[in-house]
Write a protein that holds these residues in place. Structure first.
Motif, PDB file in Angstrom:
ATOM      1  N   ALA A   1      -8.124   8.087  -2.822  1.00 52.00           N
ATOM      2  CA  ALA A   1      -8.738   6.810  -3.215  1.00 52.00           C
ATOM      3  C   ALA A   1      -8.391   5.735  -2.189  1.00 52.00           C
ATOM      4  N   PHE A   2      -9.371   4.885  -1.918  1.00 54.98           N
ATOM      5  CA  PHE A   2      -9.196   3.817  -0.931  1.00 54.98           C
ATOM      6  C   PHE A   2      -9.849   2.551  -1.475  1.00 54.98           C
ATOM      7  N   PRO A   3      -9.213   1.380  -1.238  1.00 51.73           N
ATOM      8  CA  PRO A   3      -7.947   1.165  -0.520  1.00 51.73           C
ATOM      9  C   PRO A   3      -6.749   1.576  -1.367  1.00 51.73           C
ATOM     10  N   SER A   4      -5.605   1.737  -0.708  1.00 49.30           N
ATOM     11  CA  SER A   4      -4.391   2.155  -1.400  1.00 49.30           C
ATOM     12  C   SER A   4      -3.201   1.419  -0.816  1.00 49.30           C
ATOM     13  N   ASP A   5      -2.112   1.411  -1.573  1.00 49.36           N
ATOM     14  CA  ASP A   5      -0.894   0.755  -1.091  1.00 49.36           C
ATOM     15  C   ASP A   5      -0.353   1.447   0.158  1.00 49.36           C
ATOM     16  N   LYS A   6      -0.506   2.763   0.221  1.00 45.71           N
ATOM     17  CA  LYS A   6      -0.022   3.504   1.390  1.00 45.71           C
ATOM     18  C   LYS A   6      -0.773   3.077   2.651  1.00 45.71           C
ATOM     19  N   ALA A   7      -2.082   2.959   2.538  1.00 38.59           N
ATOM     20  CA  ALA A   7      -2.883   2.538   3.690  1.00 38.59           C
ATOM     21  C   ALA A   7      -2.550   1.110   4.087  1.00 38.59           C
ATOM     22  N   ARG A   8      -2.416   0.245   3.100  1.00 36.72           N
ATOM     23  CA  ARG A   8      -2.137  -1.163   3.397  1.00 36.72           C
ATOM     24  C   ARG A   8      -0.766  -1.324   4.051  1.00 36.72           C
ATOM     25  N   SER A   9       0.222  -0.568   3.574  1.00 34.35           N
ATOM     26  CA  SER A   9       1.560  -0.647   4.148  1.00 34.35           C
ATOM     27  C   SER A   9       1.560  -0.162   5.598  1.00 34.35           C
ATOM     28  N   ALA A  10       0.865   0.939   5.872  1.00 35.66           N
ATOM     29  CA  ALA A  10       0.813   1.474   7.237  1.00 35.66           C
ATOM     30  C   ALA A  10       0.020   0.570   8.173  1.00 35.66           C
ATOM     31  N   ALA A  11      -0.871  -0.244   7.611  1.00 37.63           N
ATOM     32  CA  ALA A  11      -1.676  -1.159   8.438  1.00 37.63           C
ATOM     33  C   ALA A  11      -0.850  -2.306   8.990  1.00 37.63           C
ATOM     34  N   SER A  12       0.345  -2.513   8.440  1.00 35.56           N
ATOM     35  CA  SER A  12       1.267  -3.526   8.953  1.00 35.56           C
ATOM     36  C   SER A  12       0.597  -4.890   9.091  1.00 35.56           C
ATOM     37  N   LYS A  13       0.007  -5.345   7.978  1.00 35.98           N
ATOM     38  CA  LYS A  13      -0.617  -6.664   7.858  1.00 35.98           C
ATOM     39  C   LYS A  13      -2.014  -6.771   8.491  1.00 35.98           C
ATOM     40  N   ALA A  14      -2.595  -5.660   8.880  1.00 32.97           N
ATOM     41  CA  ALA A  14      -3.996  -5.695   9.325  1.00 32.97           C
ATOM     42  C   ALA A  14      -4.888  -5.632   8.081  1.00 32.97           C
TER      43      ALA A  14
END
Length: 286
Positions: free
Chosen positions: A51-64
């Motif tokens: 599922a997207f978006p997710s907390d894992k993706a947001r965390s890895a994006a490092s504020k992008a």
């Protein structure tokens, strides 16, 4: 975050990045970060596994977060490509067929040219394990591949996106050897100022018995000057070095910083233009 300047306008342009069936949300996040690093803003996802978006993706994006929040999901690849006029497919292996294969530098230049002409372009990247299938590659206009070790050619998806994003950014510079940030442009010190530093250094070393044996002093002085003329010092740099020498004139292990200069002790260096009036040349004070 280190290296982020919120006072600057966020760059957000260029080709769309299309990820085909990405498996790990962390990889999607790292792709978003790479895109933001180099000014790309449009992320398209075709059937992500989780599922997207997710907390894992947001965390890895490092504020992008603007990349994550603006990402668009598609059910199939043709839909994700429908509004684009030119698309690259990235591949790490040789493919059969008649498509033109470019390196990343040339591909970046072509994408920049098309962007300036108002064309909508994209770059598609395959799955983490198997890349793009042949029928997916067939939907691209051209292929782009990286000059990697043939025996170990597989790249992480975020690495591949970062490489193409870098080439995109570089293609927009006036000269490809430029960078976004430059240090100060310093005028080289004139010879009078530089010779004053040489005299200061020579006297300081002479006082401390550096030139031994005495017969080799001239050779040693010439060697020092040859070394110190090579960098092309600017005047502020020479002032800095003279400040170091002045500190050594005043302080020693017996009279450390904060103890004050010994009574009656004179400076041992020869003055140069403005040297006595420069804060860099004054002994440290409490």
């Amino acid at each position: 975050m280190a290296g982020t300047d919120k006072q600057r306008t966020m760059m957000n342009e260029g080709p769309a990045i299309i990820l085909v069936e990405p498996q790990l949300p962390e990889n999607i996040g790292m792709v978003a970060r790479a895109m933001a690093n180099f000014g790309l803003g449009e992320l398209r996802l075709v059937n992500p596994r989780e599922a997207f978006p997710s907390d894992k993706a947001r965390s890895a994006a490092s504020k992008a977060d603007h990349i994550i929040d603006g990402a668009v999901l598609y059910d199939d690849l043709p839909s994700a490509l429908a509004d684009l006029s030119f698309v690259y497919a990235t591949t790490a292996r040789e493919r059969d067929g008649f498509k033109q294969v470019r390196g990343p530098v040339e591909a970046g230049r072509i994408l920049r040219h098309k962007f300036k002409s108002g064309e909508k372009t994209g770059i598609m990247f395959g799955r983490e394990r198997v890349g793009l299938k042949n029928d997916e590659v067939s939907l691209a206009d051209e292929l782009v591949t990286f000059p990697v070790n043939p025996a170990f050619a597989s790249l992480n998806i975020a690495q591949a996106v970062l490489l193409m994003s870098y080439e995109w950014m570089k293609s927009g510079l006036e000269h490809e050897t430029d960078t976004v940030f430059r240090g100060p442009e310093l005028e080289p010190a004139n010879k009078e100022y530089l010779h004053g530093f040489f005299n200061h250094l020579e006297e300081a070393l002479d006082t401390r018995g550096y030139f031994r044996p005495e017969a080799r002093k001239e050779v040693m002085v010439n060697n020092l000057r040859a070394v110190l003329t090579r960098p092309g010092f600017a005047e502020p740099e020479v002032r800095l070095l003279r400040g170091v020498l002045t500190s050594l004139d005043y302080f020693s292990p017996k009279n450390p910083r904060g103890a004050g200069a010994p009574e009656g002790r004179a400076r041992v260096h020869t003055s140069a233009p403005d040297a006595e009036n420069t804060a860099d040349n004054e002994p440290p004070q409490d």
